[in-house]
Design an enzyme around this catalytic site. Structure first.
Site, mmCIF file in Angstrom:
data_model
loop_
_atom_site.group_PDB
_atom_site.id
_atom_site.type_symbol
_atom_site.label_atom_id
_atom_site.label_comp_id
_atom_site.label_asym_id
_atom_site.label_seq_id
_atom_site.Cartn_x
_atom_site.Cartn_y
_atom_site.Cartn_z
ATOM 1 N N ASN A 1 0.871 -1.186 0.000
ATOM 2 C CA ASN A 1 0.000 0.000 0.000
ATOM 3 C C ASN A 1 0.906 1.234 0.000
ATOM 4 O O ASN A 1 1.472 1.586 1.030
ATOM 5 C CB ASN A 1 -0.878 -0.031 1.260
ATOM 6 N N TRP A 2 1.010 1.858 -1.166
ATOM 7 C CA TRP A 2 1.905 3.024 -1.268
ATOM 8 C C TRP A 2 1.315 4.245 -0.582
ATOM 9 O O TRP A 2 1.996 5.265 -0.439
ATOM 10 C CB TRP A 2 2.179 3.350 -2.742
ATOM 11 N N LYS A 3 0.060 4.182 -0.180
ATOM 12 C CA LYS A 3 -0.639 5.353 0.402
ATOM 13 C C LYS A 3 -0.459 6.556 -0.533
ATOM 14 O O LYS A 3 -0.358 6.379 -1.742
ATOM 15 C CB LYS A 3 -0.136 5.641 1.815
ATOM 16 N N GLY B 1 2.243 2.225 10.798
ATOM 17 C CA GLY B 1 3.148 3.355 10.603
ATOM 18 C C GLY B 1 3.820 3.826 11.881
ATOM 19 O O GLY B 1 4.432 4.885 11.909
ATOM 20 N N GLU C 1 -6.932 4.488 8.010
ATOM 21 C CA GLU C 1 -6.807 5.924 7.680
ATOM 22 C C GLU C 1 -8.089 6.422 7.021
ATOM 23 O O GLU C 1 -8.494 7.574 7.224
ATOM 24 C CB GLU C 1 -5.569 6.146 6.791
ATOM 25 N N GLY D 1 2.672 -1.140 4.350
ATOM 26 C CA GLY D 1 2.679 0.287 4.030
ATOM 27 C C GLY D 1 4.095 0.764 3.753
ATOM 28 O O GLY D 1 4.643 0.571 2.669
ATOM 29 N N GLY D 2 4.707 1.402 4.759
ATOM 30 C CA GLY D 2 6.008 2.049 4.581
ATOM 31 C C GLY D 2 7.050 1.180 3.883
ATOM 32 O O GLY D 2 7.756 1.657 2.977
ATOM 33 N N SER E 1 3.425 -2.128 10.497
ATOM 34 C CA SER E 1 4.876 -2.085 10.687
ATOM 35 C C SER E 1 5.576 -3.406 10.372
ATOM 36 O O SER E 1 6.522 -3.793 11.056
ATOM 37 C CB SER E 1 5.208 -1.597 12.104
ATOM 38 N N GLU F 1 -5.304 -5.293 10.848
ATOM 39 C CA GLU F 1 -4.313 -4.237 11.046
ATOM 40 C C GLU F 1 -4.628 -3.486 12.340
ATOM 41 O O GLU F 1 -5.476 -2.588 12.345
ATOM 42 C CB GLU F 1 -4.379 -3.241 9.884
ATOM 43 N N HIS G 1 -9.471 0.796 5.175
ATOM 44 C CA HIS G 1 -8.190 1.049 5.846
ATOM 45 C C HIS G 1 -8.433 1.989 7.015
ATOM 46 O O HIS G 1 -9.270 2.889 6.944
ATOM 47 C CB HIS G 1 -7.195 1.664 4.846
HETATM 48 C C1 PEP Z 1 -0.827 0.018 6.052
HETATM 49 O O1 PEP Z 1 -0.832 1.122 5.556
HETATM 50 O O2 PEP Z 1 -1.755 -0.751 5.815
HETATM 51 C C2 PEP Z 1 0.276 -0.367 6.923
HETATM 52 C C3 PEP Z 1 0.227 -1.532 7.510
HETATM 53 O O3 PEP Z 1 1.300 0.557 7.084
HETATM 54 P P1 PEP Z 1 2.750 0.275 7.763
HETATM 55 O O4 PEP Z 1 3.249 -1.011 7.149
HETATM 56 O O5 PEP Z 1 3.561 1.461 7.355
HETATM 57 O O6 PEP Z 1 2.525 0.167 9.208
#
Ligand code: PEP
Length: 251
Positions: A9-11, A174, A97, A234-235, A213, A168, A95
């Site tokens: 997920n590049w957000k 994040g 967010e 994500g990151g 994470s 999640e 998600h």
């Molecule tokens: C996400 O955006 O779904 C996520 C899990 O982010 P991160 O891996 O950065 O915690």
């Protein structure tokens, strides 16, 4: 046997140049062999570009959100059929967010999942509790209600049959804090049992990803747990080496 899936997920990150470099690096790494399913979910405006860069690979394309409506006067929105039209196979929905910054509640997320399924997309339904909810011992209740919004209707259940669930914990997204493999496994088992109580075959078959994470150095221990079928990343999906290590951990 469930085939693991790793979805990046590049957000709201990237550029045309960054997308080019990232996909080129990932494709080079794939030559060494990755046996999991992998999907990349860039921002809407880069979907066509990234789809082109993925042509001829086994890597799937996905969106990060979609409208619950089919078409019409919804300025700024993107319809499920449009995602399918530009080559998406998956779409991330619910998600945390989207839930926290854009007020998406369980009912709206369920409508989006059903609409995505109707357009031939595979929804990735995100569920998870906040830190306050965990500390108040409400983790299972929160996740149950997020799931029940789909499990309690025939269309919702049908949509989940082509979909994926991502657990999640919001406190791990994040933040650099990861759920321990056992904490994650406990929730994955809870989710699987809840689905199985409605449909035993679906409960056994549905892929449940962990997100929060996940990095190259913790992916293998998470993915080794019985009910964890890969990750929503994500990151770390923005760094070629990290993402490849995670994909390789999901064998
Ligand atoms: C996400 O955006 O779904 C996520 C899990 O982010 P991160 O891996 O950065 O915690």
């Amino acid at each position: 046997m469930r085939k693991p899936l790793v979805a990046g997920n590049w957000k709201m990150n990237g550029s045309r140049d960054a997308a080019q470099d990232l996909i080129a690096g990932i494709r080079r790494g794939f030559e060494a062999g990755v046996s999991a399913d992998v999907a990349i979910c860039p921002p809407f405006v880069y979907l066509t570009q990234v789809g082109g860069l993925l042509d001829g690979s086994d890597i799937a394309l996905g969106g990060q959100n979609v409208s619950q409506h089919e078409s019409g006067a919804y300025t700024g929105e993107v319809a499920p059929a449009m995602l399918a039209d530009v080559g998406c196979e998956y779409v991330i929905l619910g998600h945390s967010e989207r839930r926290s910054y854009y007020g998406e509640d369980d009912a709206l997320v369920a409508d989006k999942v059903v609409a995505a399924h109707a357009a031939g997309l595979k929804p990735i339904l995100c569920v998870g509790e906040t830190l306050d909810q965990r500390e108040a011992d409400r983790t299972e209740a929160v996740v149950a209600s997020q799931l029940d919004a789909l499990l309690n209707s025939a269309e919702g259940l049908a949509a989940l049959k082509t979909g994926v669930i991502a657990y999640e914990p919001v406190w791990a997204i994040g933040t650099g804090k990861t759920a321990s493999p056992q904490q994650a496994q406990d929730m994955h088992a809870f989710i699987r049992q809840r689905v199985a109580a409605k449909d035993a075959e679906l409960g056994a078959k549905i892929r449940i990803l962990y997100g929060g994470s996940v990095k190259g150095n913790n992916a293998a221990e998470l993915f080794a747990m019985a009910d964890i079928d890969g990750g929503l990343i994500g990151g770390a999906s923005l760094q070629v080496d990290e993402f490849l290590t995670i994909c390789q951990a999901a064998q």
